[in-house]
Design a protein around this motif. Structure first.
Motif, PDB file in Angstrom:
ATOM      1  N   UNK A  27       0.833  -1.208   0.000  1.00  0.00           N
ATOM      2  CA  UNK A  27       0.000   0.000   0.000  1.00  0.00           C
ATOM      3  C   UNK A  27       0.869   1.260   0.000  1.00  0.00           C
ATOM      4  N   UNK A  28       0.557   2.156  -0.940  1.00  0.00           N
ATOM      5  CA  UNK A  28       1.237   3.445  -0.991  1.00  0.00           C
ATOM      6  C   UNK A  28       2.651   3.407  -1.525  1.00  0.00           C
ATOM      7  N   UNK A  29       3.101   2.264  -2.040  1.00  0.00           N
ATOM      8  CA  UNK A  29       4.475   2.161  -2.526  1.00  0.00           C
ATOM      9  C   UNK A  29       4.588   2.829  -3.891  1.00  0.00           C
ATOM     10  N   UNK A  30       5.410   3.834  -3.957  1.00  0.00           N
ATOM     11  CA  UNK A  30       5.553   4.636  -5.170  1.00  0.00           C
ATOM     12  C   UNK A  30       6.149   3.814  -6.315  1.00  0.00           C
ATOM     13  N   UNK A  31       5.637   4.060  -7.515  1.00  0.00           N
ATOM     14  CA  UNK A  31       6.112   3.415  -8.744  1.00  0.00           C
ATOM     15  C   UNK A  31       5.855   1.915  -8.775  1.00  0.00           C
ATOM     16  N   UNK A  32       4.858   1.461  -7.998  1.00  0.00           N
ATOM     17  CA  UNK A  32       4.425   0.063  -8.043  1.00  0.00           C
ATOM     18  C   UNK A  32       2.929   0.048  -8.322  1.00  0.00           C
ATOM     19  N   UNK A  33       2.532  -0.574  -9.436  1.00  0.00           N
ATOM     20  CA  UNK A  33       1.113  -0.649  -9.826  1.00  0.00           C
ATOM     21  C   UNK A  33       0.659  -2.104  -9.782  1.00  0.00           C
ATOM     22  N   UNK A  34      -0.507  -2.339  -9.184  1.00  0.00           N
ATOM     23  CA  UNK A  34      -1.120  -3.672  -9.156  1.00  0.00           C
ATOM     24  C   UNK A  34      -2.228  -3.696 -10.208  1.00  0.00           C
ATOM     25  N   UNK A  35      -2.144  -4.661 -11.105  1.00  0.00           N
ATOM     26  CA  UNK A  35      -3.113  -4.814 -12.193  1.00  0.00           C
ATOM     27  C   UNK A  35      -3.801  -6.167 -12.017  1.00  0.00           C
ATOM     28  N   UNK A  36      -5.033  -6.147 -11.530  1.00  0.00           N
ATOM     29  CA  UNK A  36      -5.785  -7.352 -11.186  1.00  0.00           C
ATOM     30  C   UNK A  36      -6.511  -7.875 -12.430  1.00  0.00           C
ATOM     31  N   UNK A  37      -6.052  -9.008 -12.962  1.00  0.00           N
ATOM     32  CA  UNK A  37      -6.614  -9.531 -14.206  1.00  0.00           C
ATOM     33  C   UNK A  37      -8.063  -9.970 -14.051  1.00  0.00           C
ATOM     34  N   UNK A  38      -8.402 -10.645 -12.957  1.00  0.00           N
ATOM     35  CA  UNK A  38      -9.787 -11.093 -12.784  1.00  0.00           C
ATOM     36  C   UNK A  38     -10.740  -9.919 -12.583  1.00  0.00           C
ATOM     37  N   UNK A  39     -10.259  -8.845 -12.002  1.00  0.00           N
ATOM     38  CA  UNK A  39     -11.104  -7.660 -11.830  1.00  0.00           C
ATOM     39  C   UNK A  39     -11.359  -6.982 -13.169  1.00  0.00           C
ATOM     40  N   UNK A  40     -10.324  -6.862 -13.986  1.00  0.00           N
ATOM     41  CA  UNK A  40     -10.458  -6.168 -15.269  1.00  0.00           C
ATOM     42  C   UNK A  40     -11.107  -7.027 -16.345  1.00  0.00           C
ATOM     43  N   UNK A  41     -10.905  -8.344 -16.256  1.00  0.00           N
ATOM     44  CA  UNK A  41     -11.394  -9.232 -17.308  1.00  0.00           C
ATOM     45  C   UNK A  41     -12.156 -10.416 -16.704  1.00  0.00           C
ATOM     46  N   UNK A  42     -13.301 -10.163 -16.085  1.00  0.00           N
ATOM     47  CA  UNK A  42     -14.051 -11.252 -15.438  1.00  0.00           C
ATOM     48  C   UNK A  42     -14.518 -12.323 -16.420  1.00  0.00           C
ATOM     49  N   UNK A  43     -14.641 -11.957 -17.707  1.00  0.00           N
ATOM     50  CA  UNK A  43     -15.037 -12.929 -18.725  1.00  0.00           C
ATOM     51  C   UNK A  43     -13.837 -13.452 -19.516  1.00  0.00           C
TER      52      UNK A  43
END
Length: 198
Positions: A27-43
């Protein structure tokens, strides 16, 4: 300073203790992005162009997921098949990921002892990560020693999980800030081996 993209794949995140602890640690770590595949592409219909554009902006790509049947969750395999295509990630003109770093950050139901030549699973966890490692190498990427949280089925200790989240944060911070030498990264079997060198 390097930018880090975490490609996160967990179909049962609401039930996860280990992966939630790992992400809480970031949490709050600069220059680190979390990209959740199941959230973005549920189908599981992946926007390949979008994913390829996103990868362009990051130096370290992390595949974070639980180990399911000695492999990754289905959506991550689909993502690899769709996004890491010929002409983009490999082949004569496919150099988009060349020299980027690839890290596997995984959780397992089995204990560390079970992932050994004498254990229940007959092989170290690094053997089961070979397909991901080789895929990265085929794309011209640099393989990093993996970060592993073992025994998530039996872990109920919130202090232990918090500690693993803090370890994950510290090690990703060190990778982001280039605190490790290439030799240190080459010699380590697991990313946690490098904690004592920080």
């Amino acid at each position: 300073m390097k930018r880090i993209l975490i490609i996160f794949a967990h179909p049962g995140y609401h039930r996860s203790h280990a992966n939630r602890a790992m992400l809480r640690g970031l949490k709050g770590l600069e220059d680190v992005k979390v990209h959740d595949l199941y959230q973005h592409y549920p189908n599981m219909f992946i926007d390949v162009a979008r994913e390829q554009r996103m990868l362009r902006d990051y130096d370290i790509i992390v595949f974070q997921h639980p180990i399911y049947w000695y492999s990754c969750p289905a959506i991550l395999k689909e993502w690899m098949e769709q996004v890491l295509e010929y002409g983009y990630a490999f082949g004569p003109e496919g150099n988009a990921l060349k020299h980027k770093y690839l890290l596997a950050a995984v959780t397992t139901g089995g204990s560390a002892a079970s992932y050994s030549t004498t254990g229940h699973n007959h092989h170290p966890i690094t053997d089961y990560l070979l397909p991901i490692q080789q895929s990265g190498l085929m794309c011209g990427m640099r393989w990093l020693p993996p970060f592993v949280v073992y025994g998530y089925h039996s872990v109920n200790d919130p202090d232990y999980l918090k500690m693993k989240g803090q370890q994950y944060r510290r090690l990703l911070t060190a990778l982001r800030d280039e605190e490790f030498t290439p030799q240190q990264l080459h010699n380590a079997t697991y990313l946690t081996d490098l904690l004592k060198e920080l």
